[in-house]
Design an enzyme around this catalytic site. Structure first.
Site, PDB file in Angstrom:
ATOM      1  N   SER A  52       0.773  -1.364   0.090  1.00 15.00           N
ATOM      2  CA  SER A  52       0.107  -0.184  -0.253  1.00 15.00           C
ATOM      3  C   SER A  52       0.601   1.581   0.092  1.00 15.00           C
ATOM      4  CB  SER A  52      -1.151  -0.120   1.332  1.00 15.00           C
ATOM      5  OG  SER A  52      -1.948   1.390   1.229  1.00 15.00           O
ATOM      6  N   TYR A  81      -1.057  -0.487   9.951  1.00 13.96           N
ATOM      7  CA  TYR A  81      -1.371  -0.748   8.286  1.00 13.96           C
ATOM      8  C   TYR A  81      -0.002  -0.223   7.941  1.00 13.96           C
ATOM      9  CZ  TYR A  81      -3.687  -1.156   4.160  1.00 13.96           C
ATOM     10  OH  TYR A  81      -3.973  -1.632   2.847  1.00 13.96           O
TER      11      TYR A  81
HETATM   12  P1  NAP Z   1     -11.385  -6.284   0.978  1.00 10.04           P
HETATM   13  O1  NAP Z   1     -12.888  -5.363  -0.014  1.00 10.04           O
HETATM   14  O2  NAP Z   1     -12.063  -5.325   2.339  1.00 10.04           O
HETATM   15  O3  NAP Z   1     -11.247  -7.025   0.913  1.00 10.04           O
HETATM   16  C1  NAP Z   1     -10.209  -7.953   1.857  1.00 10.04           C
HETATM   17  C2  NAP Z   1      -9.964  -9.300   0.769  1.00 10.04           C
HETATM   18  O4  NAP Z   1      -9.235 -10.101   2.099  1.00 10.04           O
HETATM   19  C3  NAP Z   1     -11.516 -10.331   1.193  1.00 10.04           C
HETATM   20  O5  NAP Z   1     -11.182 -11.511   0.290  1.00 10.04           O
HETATM   21  C4  NAP Z   1     -10.972 -10.844   2.571  1.00 10.04           C
HETATM   22  O6  NAP Z   1     -12.354 -12.604   2.699  1.00 10.04           O
HETATM   23  C5  NAP Z   1      -9.999 -11.243   2.708  1.00 10.04           C
HETATM   24  N1  NAP Z   1      -9.363 -11.401   4.159  1.00 10.04           N
HETATM   25  C6  NAP Z   1      -9.330 -10.733   5.337  1.00 10.04           C
HETATM   26  N2  NAP Z   1      -8.258 -11.505   6.102  1.00 10.04           N
HETATM   27  C7  NAP Z   1      -8.793 -12.086   5.840  1.00 10.04           C
HETATM   28  C8  NAP Z   1      -8.187 -13.858   6.115  1.00 10.04           C
HETATM   29  N3  NAP Z   1      -7.483 -13.366   7.730  1.00 10.04           N
HETATM   30  N4  NAP Z   1      -7.542 -14.935   5.175  1.00 10.04           N
HETATM   31  C9  NAP Z   1      -8.291 -14.714   4.458  1.00 10.04           C
HETATM   32  N5  NAP Z   1      -8.708 -13.969   3.943  1.00 10.04           N
HETATM   33  C10 NAP Z   1      -8.941 -12.673   4.209  1.00 10.04           C
HETATM   34  O7  NAP Z   1      -9.978  -4.875   0.906  1.00 10.04           O
HETATM   35  P2  NAP Z   1      -9.551  -4.943  -1.055  1.00 10.04           P
HETATM   36  O8  NAP Z   1     -10.064  -3.248  -0.710  1.00 10.04           O
HETATM   37  O9  NAP Z   1     -10.404  -5.180  -1.919  1.00 10.04           O
HETATM   38  O10 NAP Z   1      -8.163  -4.514  -0.165  1.00 10.04           O
HETATM   39  C11 NAP Z   1      -7.559  -5.731  -0.895  1.00 10.04           C
HETATM   40  C12 NAP Z   1      -5.869  -5.354  -0.601  1.00 10.04           C
HETATM   41  O11 NAP Z   1      -5.900  -4.664  -1.100  1.00 10.04           O
HETATM   42  C13 NAP Z   1      -5.445  -5.605   1.253  1.00 10.04           C
HETATM   43  O12 NAP Z   1      -4.146  -6.184   1.629  1.00 10.04           O
HETATM   44  C14 NAP Z   1      -5.620  -3.739   1.501  1.00 10.04           C
HETATM   45  O13 NAP Z   1      -4.650  -4.099   2.099  1.00 10.04           O
HETATM   46  C15 NAP Z   1      -4.553  -3.661  -0.167  1.00 10.04           C
HETATM   47  N6  NAP Z   1      -5.185  -2.331  -0.696  1.00 10.04           N
HETATM   48  C16 NAP Z   1      -6.031  -1.565  -0.852  1.00 10.04           C
HETATM   49  C17 NAP Z   1      -6.904  -0.514  -0.968  1.00 10.04           C
HETATM   50  C18 NAP Z   1      -7.414   0.414  -1.405  1.00 10.04           C
HETATM   51  O14 NAP Z   1      -8.049   1.209  -1.844  1.00 10.04           O
HETATM   52  N7  NAP Z   1      -8.720  -0.277  -1.216  1.00 10.04           N
HETATM   53  C19 NAP Z   1      -5.212   0.447  -1.300  1.00 10.04           C
HETATM   54  C20 NAP Z   1      -4.174  -0.263  -1.011  1.00 10.04           C
HETATM   55  C21 NAP Z   1      -3.916  -1.479  -0.733  1.00 10.04           C
HETATM   56  P3  NAP Z   1     -13.171 -12.493   2.956  1.00 10.04           P
HETATM   57  O15 NAP Z   1     -14.037 -11.844   2.131  1.00 10.04           O
HETATM   58  O16 NAP Z   1     -13.787 -13.320   3.775  1.00 10.04           O
HETATM   59  O17 NAP Z   1     -13.823 -11.471   4.442  1.00 10.04           O
END
Ligand code: NAP
Length: 255
Positions: A154, A167
């Site tokens: 991130s 984070y």
């Molecule tokens: P999201 O929509 O909240 O989805 C999170 C995903 O991670 C879901 O599939 C969730 O599974 C899974 N997950 C969470 N904890 C877990 C665990 N302990 N074991 C297995 N699976 C787990 O998040 P997102 O925005 O797509 O983010 C994806 C990645 O990108 C993350 O690492 C986040 O930190 C990173 N990121 C996101 C952004 C942004 O702006 N969105 C920016 C920078 C980095 P469930 O569906 O079962 O809950």
């Protein structure tokens, strides 16, 4: 959600397996769909949201791709080992050549108010999860002299964001581990890289004040999960064979 067109779909030649942690929703679901369109049999991991995971798999299959669900909690060492051991037993002649460590959670608070549980939960999902899953899959990638690992880090892990010391620490640590690991496994033709997104539309960012935050982004918008998926698709492809140990930002110009 619009799915990318199916390209180079040669599953019959030799099946290639890609595991996406947190592949049920958001960025992970877009990555899973794109890798399926690239011809991978995609293993969709998630923790608890089986409805979203099934929907992602259904969309992949509707588009002519292949995948399976493999739920486990990346924070639990024994659960990770057990799930992947069982997968290996079911596929004795195959191995997972692409791993995308995407599972992650946010639990924001100023450090002065931060609970130990918030710190541990966020470190557990991004950092420990990366370690447990990667360690398990490395041996086969090294033996076959073929592997691609991409960590979803991130912008927060590069510049630090107030309210996100947990984070920012987890994502910065993922980047440090990625750089060390990249050097360990480079002779075995395994590449290890990180992707550092800025603000991307997903459940994780839906509670943010987008109207205000987008003004901080030179492109004046949040990114889409598909844009991150396209970058991951490139990094795991043969076109990226000489790229390792790198963190690629994808943030609309925001630093
Ligand atoms: P999201 O929509 O909240 O989805 C999170 C995903 O991670 C879901 O599939 C969730 O599974 C899974 N997950 C969470 N904890 C877990 C665990 N302990 N074991 C297995 N699976 C787990 O998040 P997102 O925005 O797509 O983010 C994806 C990645 O990108 C993350 O690492 C986040 O930190 C990173 N990121 C996101 C952004 C942004 O702006 N969105 C920016 C920078 C980095 P469930 O569906 O079962 O809950």
């Amino acid at each position: 959600r619009a799915l990318p067109a199916l390209q180079h779909h040669r599953l019959s030649d030799m099946k290639k397996y890609a595991l996406v942690t947190g592949g049920s929703r958001g960025i992970g679901a877009a990555i899973a769909s794109q890798l399926a369109a690239d011809g991978y049999h995609v293993i969709i991991n998630y923790r608890s949201n089986s409805e979203a995971a099934k929907e992602t798999l259904r969309a992949i299959e509707d588009a002519g791709g292949e995948g399976e669900l493999l739920p486990f909690d990346v924070t639990e060492e024994h659960t990770v080992d057990e799930a992947l051991e069982q997968w290996e037993e079911r596929h004795p002649d195959e191995y997972i050549s692409v791993l995308v460590n995407n599972a992650g959670v946010r639990s924001d608070n100023l450090m002065v108010f931060m609970e130990t549980e918030q710190w541990n939960r966020v470190m557990g999902a991004s950092l420990n999860g990366f370690f447990f899953v990667t360690r398990r899959l490395l041996k086969n990638m090294m033996t076959h002299r073929n592997g691609r690992i991409v960590n979803i880090a991130s912008l927060s892990g590069l510049k630090g964001l107030p309210g996100q010391s947990n984070y920012s620490a987890a994502k910065a640590a993922m980047i440090g581990a990625m750089k060390a690991l990249a050097q360990e496994v480079a002779p075995r033709k395994v590449t290890v890289n990180a992707v550092a997104p800025g603000f991307i539309h997903s459940d994780m960012t839906k509670d943010l004040n987008e109207a205000e935050l987008r003004k901080t982004v030179p492109m004046n918008r949040f990114g889409e999960p598909q844009e991150v998926a396209d970058l991951v698709s490139f990094l795991v492809s043969p076109k990226a064979s000489y790229i390792t140990g790198q963190t690629i930002s994808i943030n609309g110009g925001l630093y």
